[in-house]
Scaffold this active site. Structure first.
Site, PDB file in Angstrom:
ATOM      1  N   ARG A  74      -0.381  15.028  -0.535  1.00 39.39           N
ATOM      2  CA  ARG A  74      -1.386  14.146   0.269  1.00 39.39           C
ATOM      3  C   ARG A  74      -2.640  15.221   0.806  1.00 39.39           C
ATOM      4  NH1 ARG A  74       2.785  12.115   4.817  1.00 39.39           N
ATOM      5  NH2 ARG A  74       3.348  14.318   4.438  1.00 39.39           N
ATOM      6  N   HIS A 113       5.249   6.394  -1.244  1.00 34.71           N
ATOM      7  CA  HIS A 113       6.371   6.812  -1.930  1.00 34.71           C
ATOM      8  C   HIS A 113       6.602   6.081  -3.405  1.00 34.71           C
ATOM      9  CE1 HIS A 113       8.397   7.802   2.151  1.00 34.71           C
ATOM     10  NE2 HIS A 113       8.127   9.025   1.586  1.00 34.71           N
ATOM     11  N   SER A 150       6.341   8.096   6.519  1.00 32.77           N
ATOM     12  CA  SER A 150       7.471   7.217   7.173  1.00 32.77           C
ATOM     13  C   SER A 150       7.320   7.137   8.722  1.00 32.77           C
ATOM     14  CB  SER A 150       8.879   7.393   6.592  1.00 32.77           C
ATOM     15  OG  SER A 150       9.022   7.265   5.112  1.00 32.77           O
ATOM     16  N   LYS A 158      19.690  15.028  12.048  1.00 29.65           N
ATOM     17  CA  LYS A 158      18.589  13.902  12.287  1.00 29.65           C
ATOM     18  C   LYS A 158      18.944  12.452  12.034  1.00 29.65           C
ATOM     19  CE  LYS A 158      13.928  13.674  10.916  1.00 29.65           C
ATOM     20  NZ  LYS A 158      12.915  13.876   9.956  1.00 29.65           N
TER      21      LYS A 158
END
Length: 159
Positions: free
Chosen positions: A90, A17, A127, A41
């Site tokens: 990614r 990040h 993460s 969440k």
């Protein structure tokens, strides 16, 4: 003033990040880091903790602002006159999802999305993966900023 936003949950912020935010900070006069609030969440870190950690690790850039947001990212952008979203990619699987989001965001509001290829060092990093490895005692010191490592280690020790 050229503005952009780097959105995400950042639970916690990783070196991947930080790489994208750093690169965006060199391209734009002002970069907002928008920390997503997803009430459905439960994260490891509270929103305010995430914001504080991001502010700590981005302080050296001088042009990064960190705020929470809830709702549509394009509304966040409109309210702050931000014409661009910066996202790291990614892998091809990221592209498929992010392209749909970029097209929807542009269709809703005209906000553009800039894709930055992730540094290959961080191409596998998320993460969730950091939390999982750290939970089982794995070394994540090379995956997160030092400030995050200390807080992450302490949090997992308590939980």
């Amino acid at each position: 003033m050229r503005r952009a936003v780097c959105p995400g949950s950042f639970d916690p912020i990783t070196n991947g990040h930080l790489d994208i935010i750093s690169r965006a900070s060199r391209l734009y006069d002002e970069v907002y880091v928008a920390v997503m609030i997803n009430q459905a969440k439960k994260g490891l870190f509270e929103i305010e903790e995430r914001i504080d950690l991001i502010r700590q690790v981005t302080a050296e850039y001088g042009n990064v602002r960190v705020e929470a947001f809830h709702g549509l990212l394009v509304d966040f952008c409109k309210q702050r006159e931000i014409p661009a979203i910066v996202k790291g990619l990614r892998a091809v699987s990221d592209f498929d999802y992010e392209l749909q989001m970029a097209q929807m965001n542009n269709g809703l509001s005209g906000v553009e999305t800039l894709f930055i290829p992730t540094n290959p060092t961080y191409s596998f990093l998320s993460s969730s993966l950091v939390k999982e490895v750290a939970t089982w005692g794995g070394d994540v010191s090379h995956l997160v900023p030092a400030e995050v490592l200390g807080v992450l280690t302490e949090r997992l020790r308590r939980d």
